[in-house]
Design an enzyme around this catalytic site. Structure first.
Site, PDB file in Angstrom:
ATOM      1  N   HIS A 261      -6.217   0.630  11.591  1.00 20.51           N
ATOM      2  CA  HIS A 261      -5.227  -0.119  10.805  1.00 20.51           C
ATOM      3  C   HIS A 261      -3.896   0.607  10.624  1.00 20.51           C
ATOM      4  O   HIS A 261      -2.985   0.070  10.001  1.00 20.51           O
ATOM      5  CB  HIS A 261      -5.784  -0.482   9.425  1.00 20.51           C
ATOM      6  CG  HIS A 261      -5.863   0.667   8.465  1.00 20.51           C
ATOM      7  ND1 HIS A 261      -6.861   1.597   8.495  1.00 20.51           N
ATOM      8  CD2 HIS A 261      -5.045   1.041   7.451  1.00 20.51           C
ATOM      9  CE1 HIS A 261      -6.673   2.487   7.542  1.00 20.51           C
ATOM     10  NE2 HIS A 261      -5.558   2.184   6.890  1.00 20.51           N
TER      11      HIS A 261
HETATM   12  C1  UD1 Z   1      -2.303  -0.120   2.967  1.00 15.88           C
HETATM   13  C2  UD1 Z   1      -1.703   1.248   2.747  1.00 15.88           C
HETATM   14  C3  UD1 Z   1      -2.396   2.260   3.645  1.00 15.88           C
HETATM   15  C4  UD1 Z   1      -3.885   2.223   3.454  1.00 15.88           C
HETATM   16  C5  UD1 Z   1      -4.412   0.805   3.616  1.00 15.88           C
HETATM   17  C6  UD1 Z   1      -5.876   0.786   3.238  1.00 15.88           C
HETATM   18  C7  UD1 Z   1       0.681   1.179   2.145  1.00 15.88           C
HETATM   19  C8  UD1 Z   1       2.040   1.448   2.625  1.00 15.88           C
HETATM   20  N1  UD1 Z   1      -0.282   1.272   3.081  1.00 15.88           N
HETATM   21  O1  UD1 Z   1      -2.028  -0.479   4.309  1.00 15.88           O
HETATM   22  O2  UD1 Z   1      -1.945   3.562   3.331  1.00 15.88           O
HETATM   23  O3  UD1 Z   1      -4.490   3.053   4.423  1.00 15.88           O
HETATM   24  O4  UD1 Z   1      -3.697  -0.067   2.723  1.00 15.88           O
HETATM   25  O5  UD1 Z   1      -6.550  -0.295   3.768  1.00 15.88           O
HETATM   26  O6  UD1 Z   1       0.461   0.918   0.984  1.00 15.88           O
HETATM   27  N2  UD1 Z   1      -3.654  -8.210   4.568  1.00 15.88           N
HETATM   28  C9  UD1 Z   1      -4.500  -9.273   4.456  1.00 15.88           C
HETATM   29  N3  UD1 Z   1      -5.324  -9.335   3.356  1.00 15.88           N
HETATM   30  C10 UD1 Z   1      -5.346  -8.391   2.393  1.00 15.88           C
HETATM   31  C11 UD1 Z   1      -4.463  -7.308   2.519  1.00 15.88           C
HETATM   32  C12 UD1 Z   1      -3.622  -7.226   3.610  1.00 15.88           C
HETATM   33  O7  UD1 Z   1      -4.534 -10.170   5.303  1.00 15.88           O
HETATM   34  O8  UD1 Z   1      -6.133  -8.514   1.441  1.00 15.88           O
HETATM   35  C13 UD1 Z   1      -2.778  -8.109   5.768  1.00 15.88           C
HETATM   36  C14 UD1 Z   1      -1.416  -8.781   5.601  1.00 15.88           C
HETATM   37  O9  UD1 Z   1      -1.076  -9.355   6.814  1.00 15.88           O
HETATM   38  C15 UD1 Z   1      -0.510  -7.580   5.338  1.00 15.88           C
HETATM   39  C16 UD1 Z   1      -1.155  -6.474   6.131  1.00 15.88           C
HETATM   40  O10 UD1 Z   1      -2.547  -6.742   6.059  1.00 15.88           O
HETATM   41  O11 UD1 Z   1       0.813  -7.831   5.731  1.00 15.88           O
HETATM   42  C17 UD1 Z   1      -0.853  -5.096   5.607  1.00 15.88           C
HETATM   43  O12 UD1 Z   1      -1.215  -4.974   4.218  1.00 15.88           O
HETATM   44  P1  UD1 Z   1      -0.505  -3.870   3.292  1.00 15.88           P
HETATM   45  O13 UD1 Z   1      -1.181  -3.814   1.983  1.00 15.88           O
HETATM   46  O14 UD1 Z   1       0.963  -4.070   3.292  1.00 15.88           O
HETATM   47  O15 UD1 Z   1      -0.747  -2.539   4.070  1.00 15.88           O
HETATM   48  P2  UD1 Z   1      -2.059  -1.975   4.762  1.00 15.88           P
HETATM   49  O16 UD1 Z   1      -1.826  -1.934   6.227  1.00 15.88           O
HETATM   50  O17 UD1 Z   1      -3.246  -2.696   4.244  1.00 15.88           O
HETATM   51  N1  UDP Z   2     -14.237   0.685   4.185  1.00 17.45           N
HETATM   52  C1  UDP Z   2     -15.061  -0.388   3.855  1.00 17.45           C
HETATM   53  N2  UDP Z   2     -15.210  -1.407   4.753  1.00 17.45           N
HETATM   54  C2  UDP Z   2     -14.600  -1.406   5.975  1.00 17.45           C
HETATM   55  C3  UDP Z   2     -13.759  -0.305   6.298  1.00 17.45           C
HETATM   56  C4  UDP Z   2     -13.586   0.726   5.383  1.00 17.45           C
HETATM   57  O1  UDP Z   2     -15.657  -0.405   2.790  1.00 17.45           O
HETATM   58  O2  UDP Z   2     -14.792  -2.372   6.739  1.00 17.45           O
HETATM   59  C5  UDP Z   2     -14.041   1.761   3.187  1.00 17.45           C
HETATM   60  C6  UDP Z   2     -14.296   3.157   3.672  1.00 17.45           C
HETATM   61  O3  UDP Z   2     -15.670   3.495   3.571  1.00 17.45           O
HETATM   62  C7  UDP Z   2     -13.433   3.983   2.735  1.00 17.45           C
HETATM   63  C8  UDP Z   2     -12.242   3.079   2.484  1.00 17.45           C
HETATM   64  O4  UDP Z   2     -12.671   1.761   2.830  1.00 17.45           O
HETATM   65  O5  UDP Z   2     -14.111   4.213   1.511  1.00 17.45           O
HETATM   66  C9  UDP Z   2     -11.097   3.526   3.349  1.00 17.45           C
HETATM   67  O6  UDP Z   2     -10.114   2.560   3.376  1.00 17.45           O
HETATM   68  P1  UDP Z   2      -9.050   2.442   4.552  1.00 17.45           P
HETATM   69  O7  UDP Z   2      -9.595   3.009   5.821  1.00 17.45           O
HETATM   70  O8  UDP Z   2      -8.627   1.022   4.565  1.00 17.45           O
HETATM   71  O9  UDP Z   2      -7.829   3.279   3.986  1.00 17.45           O
HETATM   72  P2  UDP Z   2      -7.350   4.812   4.139  1.00 17.45           P
HETATM   73  O10 UDP Z   2      -8.454   5.674   3.680  1.00 17.45           O
HETATM   74  O11 UDP Z   2      -6.981   4.996   5.566  1.00 17.45           O
HETATM   75  O12 UDP Z   2      -6.156   4.867   3.278  1.00 17.45           O
END
Ligand code: UD1
Ligand code: UDP
Length: 381
Positions: free
Chosen positions: A208
């Site tokens: 991601h």
């Molecule tokens: C965010 C964090 C990242 C973290 C990740 C964990 C920031 C800048 N980034 O990234 O550090 O590793 O969360 O998972 O805060 N979307 C959905 N449904 C949801 C949420 C998001 O469809 O419930 C999609 C949307 O298209 C959105 C995209 O995911 O535009 C990105 O979501 P966003 O929260 O902006 O950033 P992440 O990539 O999730």
């Molecule tokens: N995780 C989860 N389901 C998934 C993928 C990740 O529960 O399908 C959990 C994972 O075990 C960890 C957390 O989500 O506890 C990590 O989140 P993510 O990788 O989105 O964010 P990051 O750690 O990179 O910020």
């Protein structure tokens, strides 16, 4: 009569926040500290949010700001406006923020301007890559926080170098590992493996990071590498919603040896990881969880803010070009941990340490000698 302490607010927005906060919330509950959760709504799908509240036993939020998705500016602006109002309404004595997501950054800025004290859990991690949005969020958050809770010894020198007063910093261990430790008895790979029709030996993938999934060329290179791995071992990818369409266009679709599914809930995901022969990821948290579970992990990134998962764990950084050969080797070697020991303070007790420091700070006591001693011993060593 027991004194009434001021309210502690936890600002949570994204999937990893929930995992890090649960042990701190539990620790504060045990100490009788009044507290509440503000959910910013940065993550909103049931599989990115609700399932974590259920699996981790987190209480219902006091409010959900439903900020949703957008560009960094739009999302951060909505977070700032929503958080300013809700923080003023609740008038907390301390706001606790977690990790490095946009909700974390917005909360620390709002509180700094309102004069509300803050604590940052997971302070001092650095990838030294300002091209990552998370690195910008980390640096700003640590510059503004009043209490900084470090999960890893190297964080202490990063913070010292940035001029953070060491008296504000407490090395407490890793609350994400507390959550994993608490969930361990529930982590049975078999039901989820059978439901997903995976054989006994399989690999798990998660992707991601913007640098991997936002650019079509990077996505194509990555998908080719993962597909190559799937020729050696079946791969299941619980896919984050970010970049889903781009990755599908690049070929990340269910086929003979590749299974692409929706994100999994916390317990199901870690059950699947526990039974895996290999994990391929670009997640921060998953690098730590695979180290704890002793599962080989190949991280598709040029750097990591969690080097301890390499020096003390099962993690290796790889480029897409290196991935197939690295996977082959990891599968042949199994989990090899260089030191044989888990990283320091990965003992499942970080949440209670954070809670003790917060409670003492709220009471105005001189801060926990345990926390200082711990920090001091790692600073020397
Ligand atoms: C965010 C964090 C990242 C973290 C990740 C964990 C920031 C800048 N980034 O990234 O550090 O590793 O969360 O998972 O805060 N979307 C959905 N449904 C949801 C949420 C998001 O469809 O419930 C999609 C949307 O298209 C959105 C995209 O995911 O535009 C990105 O979501 P966003 O929260 O902006 O950033 P992440 O990539 O999730
Ligand atoms: N995780 C989860 N389901 C998934 C993928 C990740 O529960 O399908 C959990 C994972 O075990 C960890 C957390 O989500 O506890 C990590 O989140 P993510 O990788 O989105 O964010 P990051 O750690 O990179 O910020």
């Amino acid at each position: 009569m027991r004194e009434r302490l001021p309210l502690v607010l936890h600002v949570l927005g994204a999937r990893p926040n929930f995992v890090k906060a649960a042990p701190v919330v539990r620790g504060l509950t045990e100490l009788g500290v009044p507290q509440g959760i503000i959910h910013t709504g940065q993550h909103y799908d049931a599989l990115m949010s609700d399932v974590f509240f259920a699996d981790l036993g987190l209480p219902e939020p006091l409010a959900n700001l439903a900020v949703g998705s957008g560009t960094h500016a739009k999302q951060t602006a909505a977070l700032l406006v929503g958080l300013e109002q809700v923080v003023q309404e609740h008038d907390p004595g301390l706001v606790v923020v977690y990790g490095d997501v946009n909700s974390t950054l917005a909360a620390i800025l709002v509180c700094a301007k309102l004069g509300v004290p803050t604590a940052h859990v997971e302070a001092g991690l650095r990838s030294f890559d300002r091209g990552m949005p998370e690195e910008v969020n980390r640096v700003v958050t640590d510059a503004l926080a009043d209490l900084l809770f470090a999960t890893s010894p190297e964080a202490l020198s990063h913070l010292a170098r940035e001029g953070v007063d060491p008296a504000k910093v407490h090395l407490v261990g890793n609350p994400m590992i507390d959550s994993l430790t608490a969930a361990l008895p529930l982590l049975d790979p078999e039901p989820v493996r059978l439901r997903l029709r995976m054989p006994e030996r399989y690999a798990v993938g998660t992707l991601h990071r913007p640098a991997n999934v936002d650019d079509p060329d990077a996505a194509r290179e990555l998908v080719e590498a993962v597909t190559e791995v799937s020729r050696r071992i079946p791969v299941v990818v619980p896919l984050h919603p970010r970049g889903r369409e781009r990755l599908a266009a690049a070929g990340l679709v269910t086929g003979e040896n590749l299974t692409v599914i929706d994100p999994l809930g916390y317990v199901e995901f870690l059950s699947l990881v526990r039974g895996a022969s290999l994990v391929v990821t670009d997640s921060g948290g998953v690098q730590e969880e695979t180290t704890m579970l002793g599962v080989p992990c190949l991280t598709l990134r040029a750097n990591t803010e969690r080097p301890i998962t390499i020096t003390h764990g099962t993690n290796r950084l790889v480029t897409p070009a290196q991935l197939p050969a690295a996977a082959e080797k990891a599968l042949a070697d199994g989990a090899v941990t260089p030191s044989g020991d888990l990283p320091p303070l990965w003992d499942g007790a970080a949440g209670p340490r954070v809670a003790r420091v917060i409670a003492a700070w709220l009471r105005g006591d001189s801060l926990s000698p345990a926390a200082h001693t711990l920090s001091a011993s790692y600073k020397k060593g």
